[in-house]
Design a protein around this motif. Sequence first.
Motif, mmCIF file in Angstrom:
data_model
loop_
_atom_site.group_PDB
_atom_site.id
_atom_site.type_symbol
_atom_site.label_atom_id
_atom_site.label_comp_id
_atom_site.label_asym_id
_atom_site.label_seq_id
_atom_site.Cartn_x
_atom_site.Cartn_y
_atom_site.Cartn_z
ATOM 1 N N ARG A 97 21.730 77.930 -5.216
ATOM 2 C CA ARG A 97 21.519 78.582 -6.501
ATOM 3 C C ARG A 97 22.010 80.035 -6.476
ATOM 4 N NH1 ARG A 97 18.156 76.365 -10.286
ATOM 5 N NH2 ARG A 97 18.172 74.093 -10.119
ATOM 6 N N GLN A 98 21.844 80.683 -5.333
ATOM 7 C CA GLN A 98 22.319 82.072 -5.232
ATOM 8 C C GLN A 98 23.843 82.119 -5.378
ATOM 9 O OE1 GLN A 98 20.366 82.845 -1.474
ATOM 10 N NE2 GLN A 98 18.878 84.225 -2.447
ATOM 11 N N LEU A 100 25.767 79.865 -6.802
ATOM 12 C CA LEU A 100 26.133 79.507 -8.183
ATOM 13 C C LEU A 100 25.970 80.706 -9.119
ATOM 14 C CD1 LEU A 100 24.645 75.934 -8.819
ATOM 15 C CD2 LEU A 100 27.015 76.560 -8.320
ATOM 16 N N ALA A 101 24.864 81.425 -8.961
ATOM 17 C CA ALA A 101 24.622 82.591 -9.825
ATOM 18 C C ALA A 101 25.731 83.629 -9.621
ATOM 19 C CB ALA A 101 23.252 83.184 -9.526
ATOM 20 N N ASP A 104 28.862 82.717 -11.366
ATOM 21 C CA ASP A 104 28.819 82.914 -12.821
ATOM 22 C C ASP A 104 28.868 84.386 -13.217
ATOM 23 O OD1 ASP A 104 28.941 80.478 -14.045
ATOM 24 O OD2 ASP A 104 26.776 80.181 -14.180
ATOM 25 N N LEU A 105 28.228 85.237 -12.437
ATOM 26 C CA LEU A 105 28.171 86.653 -12.831
ATOM 27 C C LEU A 105 29.558 87.289 -12.760
ATOM 28 C CD1 LEU A 105 24.916 87.799 -10.984
ATOM 29 C CD2 LEU A 105 25.295 87.784 -13.471
ATOM 30 N N GLY A 110 27.913 91.211 -10.245
ATOM 31 C CA GLY A 110 27.454 90.300 -9.193
ATOM 32 C C GLY A 110 27.990 90.701 -7.830
ATOM 33 N N PHE A 120 20.769 89.273 -2.949
ATOM 34 C CA PHE A 120 21.501 88.137 -2.387
ATOM 35 C C PHE A 120 21.799 88.358 -0.905
ATOM 36 C CE2 PHE A 120 22.601 88.393 -6.902
ATOM 37 C CZ PHE A 120 22.310 87.107 -7.319
ATOM 38 N N PRO A 369 30.557 74.430 -12.900
ATOM 39 C CA PRO A 369 29.397 74.691 -12.041
ATOM 40 C C PRO A 369 29.018 73.462 -11.195
ATOM 41 C CG PRO A 369 29.028 75.579 -14.242
ATOM 42 C CD PRO A 369 30.292 74.759 -14.323
ATOM 43 N N ARG B 97 26.579 85.395 -19.157
ATOM 44 C CA ARG B 97 26.655 85.075 -17.731
ATOM 45 C C ARG B 97 25.419 85.565 -16.975
ATOM 46 N NH1 ARG B 97 31.440 83.522 -15.432
ATOM 47 N NH2 ARG B 97 32.753 82.452 -16.965
ATOM 48 N N ALA B 101 22.997 83.099 -14.908
ATOM 49 C CA ALA B 101 22.701 83.326 -13.486
ATOM 50 C C ALA B 101 21.192 83.350 -13.264
ATOM 51 C CB ALA B 101 23.341 84.633 -13.017
ATOM 52 N N LEU B 105 18.968 81.007 -10.743
ATOM 53 C CA LEU B 105 18.271 81.546 -9.566
ATOM 54 C C LEU B 105 16.808 81.113 -9.559
ATOM 55 C CD1 LEU B 105 19.697 85.187 -9.475
ATOM 56 C CD2 LEU B 105 20.000 83.428 -7.714
#
Lengths: 512, 512
Positions: A97-98, A100-101, A104-105, A110, A120, A369, B97, B101, B105
């Motif tokens: 999940r980290q 993936l986030a 996206d950011l 990010g 992170f 994703p 985004r 995210a 998370l």
Amino acid sequence: MSAASVALPPESSWPAAPRAQLVQPSAPPAKVLTSASMSQALRTMQYAVRGSVVQRAEEIERQLASGEGAALPFDKIVFCNIGNPQAVGQKPITFFRQVLALCDLPAESGVDHPSASLLFPPDAIARAREMRAAMGPGGTGAYSTTQGVSRFREDVASFISRRDGHACEGRNVFLANGASAAIRMVLTATVSSADDAVLVPIPQYPIYSGLLSLLGAHQAGYMLDEAQNWAVTVECLQAAYDDARAAGKCPRACVIINPGNPTGNVLSRDVLETVIAFCVAHRLVLMADEVYQENVHEPGLSFVSARKVAIEMGERARALELFSFHSTSKGLLGECGKRGGYMELHNIDPYVQSQIFKLASSGLCAAVPGQALTSLMVRPPVEGEPSHELYARETADIRQALAERARLLVDGLRAIPGFSCNDASGAMYAFPAVELPPKAVEHARAQGLAPDEVYAVSLLESTGICVVPASGFGQAAGRYGFRTTFLPSTDELRRAVRHIAQHHEAFCQRYA
Amino acid sequence: MSAASVALPPESSWPAAPRAQLVQPSAPPAKVLTSASMSQALRTMQYAVRGSVVQRAEEIERQLASGEGAALPFDKIVFCNIGNPQAVGQKPITFFRQVLALCDLPAESGVDHPSASLLFPPDAIARAREMRAAMGPGGTGAYSTTQGVSRFREDVASFISRRDGHACEGRNVFLANGASAAIRMVLTATVSSADDAVLVPIPQYPIYSGLLSLLGAHQAGYMLDEAQNWAVTVECLQAAYDDARAAGKCPRACVIINPGNPTGNVLSRDVLETVIAFCVAHRLVLMADEVYQENVHEPGLSFVSARKVAIEMGERARALELFSFHSTSKGLLGECGKRGGYMELHNIDPYVQSQIFKLASSGLCAAVPGQALTSLMVRPPVEGEPSHELYARETADIRQALAERARLLVDGLRAIPGFSCNDASGAMYAFPAVELPPKAVEHARAQGLAPDEVYAVSLLESTGICVVPASGFGQAAGRYGFRTTFLPSTDELRRAVRHIAQHHEAFCQRYA
């Protein structure tokens, strides 16, 4: 009223006649698009995993939420109808999940943000940078190429190569919106006319029966032998093949589900050799649904892929044409909502492959994703990386929980008089056979309903437990039962087993 | 060699004969699944947006990456074949985004992390909390209900209600993996046999022609009037309808694309009234593809939905059955990779709706991140919220860039001798007509190729610009041309126009 204090309602409050479908066909054709003018193939299609019992459960859930359901003897629906682990409490893998986030950011918010390292771990940031580069400037916001991001397909190919010990190439991998979308594409490409048949196990996951109905093709069901722990036998394959031929149909392909859904059996190398030899001898394409390959709970058993067995059979299986399927929805991630998955094409005619490519193109690409998650699934953190310890702990917990719950559920169901249940060695389900009182069977038949659908609605309306009638998967004549997941928490499962037992007793008394 | 210094290659280096398809049908049927045994409907299906020209472009791109393409007169492919804004430099909307995210998370690593506010603005955190609650405990990791997360569908319904000034209900909204998946579901449900016809504009976006081929149904093309800026006229609708009837077909539905793809026209309220009255009179279901509803560049023009017009027509359109489609891939987000979108069902028979529900169920649900993005698209930050200023600036920049580029491209193409091009008032494309030398036409026909496919491959191989032959969308007999996006940067577009002009001159000389 808390779930712990659930009691069965008096018999008189049970529904007299559960509905076969929530909406009746429209009567006079006032509209242009009606039951009469619409696709008749779609009308005949069935998909019980989200069929009438589940729709009734969602209706009750709305009543509970609005307060209308105050008179019900339970305060929540326990959804055991579908393998949807995170909906019933399984936690996502943090590292995945980290990353993936961070994919996206926008970079400046990010991976390049000065405070990124506060939220992170460094390997999540590094992996996200790598995956962003692989996706190109459009990242998760752009259509990828049709088969999916090239680097992610290479990751899948490396995984398959390691798993099987035989090299796999990324150009034969198609990333898809879950295995369901991949299966749909393959069946669409394979079935040519109403005379084409596909061998499908009985019981089976109903996407096969459903899509074959929709495509207007013939389902040639081969029975799994419940008495032998749902064994696949060459006799049953042959019988299904012969029946299809006798009906004037042309068998084109054969489906196996390993580990089995809904049956939970794990196919041995020997059985796979038998199936493969049968496919080669009868010129059938093999479709291997292997979405539960990480879900083998029984000590001493392990998953072997159809691809590995076929390659190791050498000359005997050189001619085998194989599609195999995997998913991010199951395994230890259980990321159903992401709709990630892939199929691998083994020894498929290049022209046919180009036509499947064209079909995939018309849907543009799988959700990116989900593609990224597929890459992560097959390339988790390794020892020495900062996130490995957490990853190892999270997956070990999930693995242990699934094994425990499989045991607990199967043992619990077996202890109910009138129930029998094979081991749930793999996958996420138990598939018990339930002896129904003859009067209940007659009563259901008189209304044109499957007896185990009446049973499942009764179970739902008296306990809040939502299961799928076994008739939705197919079974031997005269057998009744249901499929239930073992995904809810141990406490909830224990309660569920108790309520299933209480309901069964009351149900049998009602129809005594 | 930099892209800026691209020069055309000498004529002799041009390909003699571009390929119609990259892979030829398999010769002797050594395999089980071959060109002869596979689905023949799939074989006839065409999807030019990712057809042979694009596959050739991807091949060249691989050559460029590996160094094999050093002799080519360009150093990159400019992909103008597909509306994929972020792949060619459009930035994602930051707020969307950030919320996505935070939805992905785990709470303790995101919304509840003590340092979250260093990376995320407070309204992104608040929105993510709200959306997480709406998705329930499984969040983005669980299958949602079949039609999509209830709250997100309510968001869509509110958006439609505001947009049209007429109330819409969430129960009639289906979230889907992009509009393509929704269109596939509706056509699958609507078309019952090979005798069924669907009216489709010519030119059209080829998902309609492609799916109708695959479903074995009849495409009844109605011509858009290029001389009147691609007008839809009742005469053309009637002609298509009558032709279908004369061929023994039963027209069931009519498609409009507004704003037009590939044509860029915006339908006026008057035209919509005409189409709707035609559908009511001839008992046709209307499918309104409105994925470019936010992309109207021409001052003075605005989008009006088919739904709004139908409702405001009152009694005259009371009988209209309407499916309308929208997407997160276009508009000002351009989030193609997320595969988000929805359809709204207006006045559809409840039984038919229940059958579409069943079809959607068999694919389980649309990818949940795409569902979340759909909610965000229809509920952006509002004035007074911390992220509003950035959101407003980002979307204004995108809106302005698209309007400028549409103008630049159309003006540039019009200035090329032999080209004519209507305004790109809406959507993301110009669709010029190109006069081809008769010898080029003969040469292509002799090889069984569409002349504008030969032209597009020639353009690609000499300039690196990848467009889609107009024949892939349908057009009047004797017309040739292509579709190109105007999404690349202003500088790149200026260069592209120059190269298109140079190529055209050289191409005409070659076939003089």
